[in-house]
Design a protein around this motif. Structure first.
Motif, PDB file in Angstrom:
ATOM      1  N   ARG A   1      36.265   2.738  25.178  1.00 24.18           N
ATOM      2  CA  ARG A   1      35.233   1.832  24.668  1.00 24.18           C
ATOM      3  C   ARG A   1      34.845   0.848  25.779  1.00 24.18           C
ATOM      4  N   ARG A   2      33.639   0.349  25.746  1.00 20.68           N
ATOM      5  CA  ARG A   2      33.130  -0.516  26.823  1.00 20.68           C
ATOM      6  C   ARG A   2      33.954  -1.788  26.980  1.00 20.68           C
ATOM      7  N   GLN A   3      34.655  -2.198  25.916  1.00 22.05           N
ATOM      8  CA  GLN A   3      35.480  -3.397  26.028  1.00 22.05           C
ATOM      9  C   GLN A   3      36.907  -3.080  26.497  1.00 22.05           C
ATOM     10  N   SER A   4      37.230  -1.805  26.634  1.00 22.81           N
ATOM     11  CA  SER A   4      38.534  -1.416  27.189  1.00 22.81           C
ATOM     12  C   SER A   4      38.365  -1.288  28.699  1.00 22.81           C
ATOM     13  N   THR A   5      38.345  -2.419  29.362  1.00 23.42           N
ATOM     14  CA  THR A   5      37.854  -2.493  30.738  1.00 23.42           C
ATOM     15  C   THR A   5      38.897  -2.198  31.808  1.00 23.42           C
ATOM     16  N   SER A   6      40.183  -2.264  31.468  1.00 16.55           N
ATOM     17  CA  SER A   6      41.225  -2.128  32.488  1.00 16.55           C
ATOM     18  C   SER A   6      41.483  -0.662  32.821  1.00 16.55           C
ATOM     19  N   ARG A   7      41.920  -0.435  34.058  1.00 18.34           N
ATOM     20  CA  ARG A   7      42.219   0.928  34.475  1.00 18.34           C
ATOM     21  C   ARG A   7      43.327   1.556  33.625  1.00 18.34           C
ATOM     22  N   ASP A   8      44.341   0.738  33.268  1.00 17.24           N
ATOM     23  CA  ASP A   8      45.464   1.315  32.516  1.00 17.24           C
ATOM     24  C   ASP A   8      45.090   1.714  31.098  1.00 17.24           C
ATOM     25  N   ASP A   9      43.922   1.276  30.610  1.00 15.67           N
ATOM     26  CA  ASP A   9      43.466   1.724  29.295  1.00 15.67           C
ATOM     27  C   ASP A   9      43.258   3.240  29.265  1.00 15.67           C
ATOM     28  N   LEU A  10      42.996   3.835  30.432  1.00 15.30           N
ATOM     29  CA  LEU A  10      42.883   5.293  30.497  1.00 15.30           C
ATOM     30  C   LEU A  10      44.171   5.968  30.035  1.00 15.30           C
ATOM     31  N   PHE A  11      45.308   5.373  30.371  1.00 14.86           N
ATOM     32  CA  PHE A  11      46.588   5.953  29.951  1.00 14.86           C
ATOM     33  C   PHE A  11      46.773   5.831  28.448  1.00 14.86           C
ATOM     34  N   TYR A  12      46.472   4.665  27.890  1.00 14.94           N
ATOM     35  CA  TYR A  12      46.674   4.483  26.447  1.00 14.94           C
ATOM     36  C   TYR A  12      45.825   5.466  25.646  1.00 14.94           C
ATOM     37  N   GLY A  13      44.576   5.659  26.057  1.00 14.42           N
ATOM     38  CA  GLY A  13      43.710   6.583  25.341  1.00 14.42           C
ATOM     39  C   GLY A  13      44.223   8.007  25.385  1.00 14.42           C
ATOM     40  N   HIS A  14      44.601   8.474  26.568  1.00 16.87           N
ATOM     41  CA  HIS A  14      45.055   9.855  26.712  1.00 16.87           C
ATOM     42  C   HIS A  14      46.431  10.080  26.079  1.00 16.87           C
ATOM     43  N   ILE A  15      47.317   9.106  26.176  1.00 16.92           N
ATOM     44  CA  ILE A  15      48.638   9.247  25.552  1.00 16.92           C
ATOM     45  C   ILE A  15      48.490   9.411  24.046  1.00 16.92           C
ATOM     46  N   GLY A  16      47.707   8.539  23.431  1.00 17.19           N
ATOM     47  CA  GLY A  16      47.511   8.634  21.981  1.00 17.19           C
ATOM     48  C   GLY A  16      46.880   9.949  21.580  1.00 17.19           C
ATOM     49  N   ALA A  17      45.897  10.408  22.354  1.00 18.17           N
ATOM     50  CA  ALA A  17      45.213  11.660  22.023  1.00 18.17           C
ATOM     51  C   ALA A  17      46.143  12.858  22.165  1.00 18.17           C
ATOM     52  N   LEU A  18      46.961  12.866  23.211  1.00 21.48           N
ATOM     53  CA  LEU A  18      47.909  13.965  23.380  1.00 21.48           C
ATOM     54  C   LEU A  18      48.939  13.987  22.259  1.00 21.48           C
ATOM     55  N   ASP A  19      49.387  12.818  21.832  1.00 25.28           N
ATOM     56  CA  ASP A  19      50.329  12.765  20.711  1.00 25.28           C
ATOM     57  C   ASP A  19      49.696  13.296  19.432  1.00 25.28           C
ATOM     58  N   VAL A  20      48.434  12.970  19.198  1.00 19.78           N
ATOM     59  CA  VAL A  20      47.736  13.470  18.007  1.00 19.78           C
ATOM     60  C   VAL A  20      47.625  14.997  18.061  1.00 19.78           C
ATOM     61  N   LEU A  21      47.238  15.545  19.212  1.00 13.72           N
ATOM     62  CA  LEU A  21      47.154  17.002  19.340  1.00 13.72           C
ATOM     63  C   LEU A  21      48.507  17.653  19.119  1.00 13.72           C
ATOM     64  N   ALA A  22      49.543  17.040  19.675  1.00 16.40           N
ATOM     65  CA  ALA A  22      50.878  17.628  19.559  1.00 16.40           C
ATOM     66  C   ALA A  22      51.340  17.670  18.113  1.00 16.40           C
ATOM     67  N   ARG A  23      51.143  16.578  17.393  1.00 20.38           N
ATOM     68  CA  ARG A  23      51.588  16.561  16.004  1.00 20.38           C
ATOM     69  C   ARG A  23      50.736  17.506  15.152  1.00 20.38           C
ATOM     70  N   ALA A  24      49.440  17.564  15.436  1.00 22.88           N
ATOM     71  CA  ALA A  24      48.578  18.513  14.716  1.00 22.88           C
ATOM     72  C   ALA A  24      49.015  19.948  14.986  1.00 22.88           C
ATOM     73  N   LEU A  25      49.461  20.225  16.206  1.00 17.65           N
ATOM     74  CA  LEU A  25      49.982  21.559  16.522  1.00 17.65           C
ATOM     75  C   LEU A  25      51.202  21.877  15.672  1.00 17.65           C
ATOM     76  N   LEU A  26      52.089  20.914  15.501  1.00 17.44           N
ATOM     77  CA  LEU A  26      53.267  21.125  14.666  1.00 17.44           C
ATOM     78  C   LEU A  26      52.865  21.429  13.224  1.00 17.44           C
ATOM     79  N   VAL A  27      51.856  20.711  12.728  1.00 21.58           N
ATOM     80  CA  VAL A  27      51.383  20.956  11.362  1.00 21.58           C
ATOM     81  C   VAL A  27      50.751  22.339  11.260  1.00 21.58           C
ATOM     82  N   GLY A  28      49.885  22.683  12.223  1.00 26.07           N
ATOM     83  CA  GLY A  28      49.237  23.988  12.191  1.00 26.07           C
ATOM     84  C   GLY A  28      50.236  25.122  12.235  1.00 26.07           C
ATOM     85  N   ALA A  29      51.272  24.980  13.076  1.00 24.32           N
ATOM     86  CA  ALA A  29      52.307  26.008  13.163  1.00 24.32           C
ATOM     87  C   ALA A  29      53.093  26.102  11.866  1.00 24.32           C
ATOM     88  N   SER A  30      53.380  24.956  11.263  1.00 23.62           N
ATOM     89  CA  SER A  30      54.112  24.941   9.996  1.00 23.62           C
ATOM     90  C   SER A  30      53.299  25.638   8.898  1.00 23.62           C
TER      91      SER A  30
END
Length: 443
Positions: free
Chosen positions: A345-374
């Motif tokens: 988001r335009r107000q997430s101005t710091s470089r390290d915000d890139l990590f927070y966004g991608h970490i959260g998204a990868l965790d969501v994909l991973a948990r969704a994968l567990l659900v899909g496999a189940s």
């Protein structure tokens, strides 16, 4: 050659489990965890994109850039800036731990004052990317050419009314495809951002569609000419920036490809584009799988209160669980993967915000994968789905599909047997409850 660090305060991101309170750790994404017979990383094949993360300054139609991106300093020489940007990108890829990245030609190298200079710039930066890839082990999920930003493409690229623009776009794709091949890319994507129309008053639809088909044939022919073994992908989108785009959705693209004998081309589906087309992402993935064109995924989300492509990080396990189920049911993505075509988001101005966004998204994909496999392993959905269509495996169903019965035959049969079929419950609420239980249990 050592490069300046742009994320010096960030350590490599590690999996620390669901109980971790460290925001710079993965809670669910465990690359080596085996799910449904394969490593989690091998299922997801996650990629970070170059453009939104390292090129986009945080601007919008009403305001200038807001993001802290020293590698985009306009005072820098364009090639020096490209070198810094690449160093920042690979430092990020390596510390995040993603195995892939994606890029447009103009993301990694600036456009020159002539086409020859643009090609030289790209070649130089491809050589630099190859060195970074050798050092880090990060690979190319897919490359593409930017056929939409420059004013020459205002009326489209392949579908432009001027054949010289078509020729320029073809030359640009030729060079970008060769660059992707040199870097060992697994796919090549064509996004027709301006392959459509703003008004029908000045548009020859049939001509433009024929031009688009010819362009795709040229790309496929060159793929085989140079020995590129990756998949050619089209990324569907219904509108924005044009009023109507010819690659509206997965079904439209599948029909177009079949009509023009382009059956080896697949689709790269984006969640936010599905939203703009009036579909759920679940629908787009299921449709692509059913039509045999499922290739790769751009993982993001839109905003229900906005009518445009907001490209936000995915944050809903519930939304993605059935997407994962359909992908697993189809046998996986093959050479494809999950590319984070996502903006801060335009107000997430710091470089390290890139990590927070991608970490959260990868965790969501991973948990969704567990659900899909189940869901797939339990058979809770598949068994009920098969039972619902069981009649089509009987004599009547088989005769209908084998063309053994004509319309008069069916008329006579219904009359003779006095058929009066009764509706059977689809059990939608029961099935929704089953999905929710799998989401609750996924660990």
């Amino acid at each position: 050659m050592p490069h300046r660090s742009f994320f010096e305060d960030i350590d490599p991101i590690r999996f620390r489990g669901p109980d971790s309170d460290d925001p710079l750790s993965f809670r669910w994404y465990d690359a080596d965890r085996v799910v449904a017979g394969r490593r989690m990383e091998d299922h997801l094949r996650p990629a970070a994109c170059y453009w939104h993360s390292f090129v986009w300054p945080g601007s919008d139609m009403f305001g200038e850039g807001t993001l802290e991106r020293p590698w985009n300093d306009p005072a820098l020489d364009p090639m020096d800036a490209a070198t810094d940007k690449m160093a920042a990108a690979f430092e990020f890829f390596e510390k995040l731990g993603v195995p892939f990245f994606t890029f447009h030609d103009r993301d990694i190298a600036p456009e020159g004052s002539s086409f020859k200079e643009s090609c030289r710039n790209l070649d130089q930066m491809v050589d630099a990317a190859a060195e970074h890839m050798e050092r880090t082990g990060v690979q190319v999920l897919w490359g593409t050419a930017n056929l939409f930003s420059h004013r020459r493409y205002a009326a489209g690229a392949a579908t432009n009314p001027d054949p010289e623009v078509f020729a320029y776009a073809a030359a640009q794709v030729c060079h970008a495809l060769e660059a992707t091949h040199r870097l060992g890319g697994d796919n090549y994507v064509l996004w027709g951002g301006r392959e459509g129309y703003d008004t029908l008053i000045n548009t020859d639809l049939r001509r433009e569609l024929d031009q688009l088909a010819r362009f795709l044939h040229l790309v496929v022919e060159h793929k085989h000419r140079i020995g590129f073994e990756g998949t050619i992908l089209i990324e569907p989108k219904p509108s924005e920036p044009t009023k109507h785009q010819y690659d509206f959705d997965a079904a439209t693209v599948a029909g177009f490809l079949s009509r023009h004998g382009l059956d080896e081309v697949k689709v790269n589906l984006e969640a936010n584009h599905a939203t703009l087309g009036g579909h759920s992402f679940h629908h787009e993935v299921a449709a692509a799988a059913a039509l045999g064109v499922l290739g790769s995924i751009d993982a993001n989300r839109g905003d229900a209160q906005n009518g445009w492509d907001t490209d936000q990080f995915p944050n809903s396990v519930e939304d993605l669980s059935l997407v994962m189920f359909e992908i697993l049911r189809a046998g996986g993505l093959g050479r494809g993967g999950f590319n984070f075509d996502t903006k801060l988001r335009r107000q997430s101005t710091s470089r390290d915000d890139l990590f927070y966004g991608h970490i959260g998204a990868l965790d969501v994909l991973a948990r969704a994968l567990l659900v899909g496999a189940s869901l797939l392993e339990s058979g809770d959905l598949e068994d009920r789905r098969q039972a619902r269509y069981a009649g089509w495996g009987g004599p009547l169903g088989e005769d209908i599909l084998a063309a053994a019965l004509s319309l008069p035959d069916l008329h006579a049969m219904v009359t003779d047997r006095d058929l009066d079929p009764k509706p059977v419950s689809g059990r939608q609420e029961l099935l929704e409850n089953l999905v929710n239980r799998h989401i609750e249990r996924a660990r």
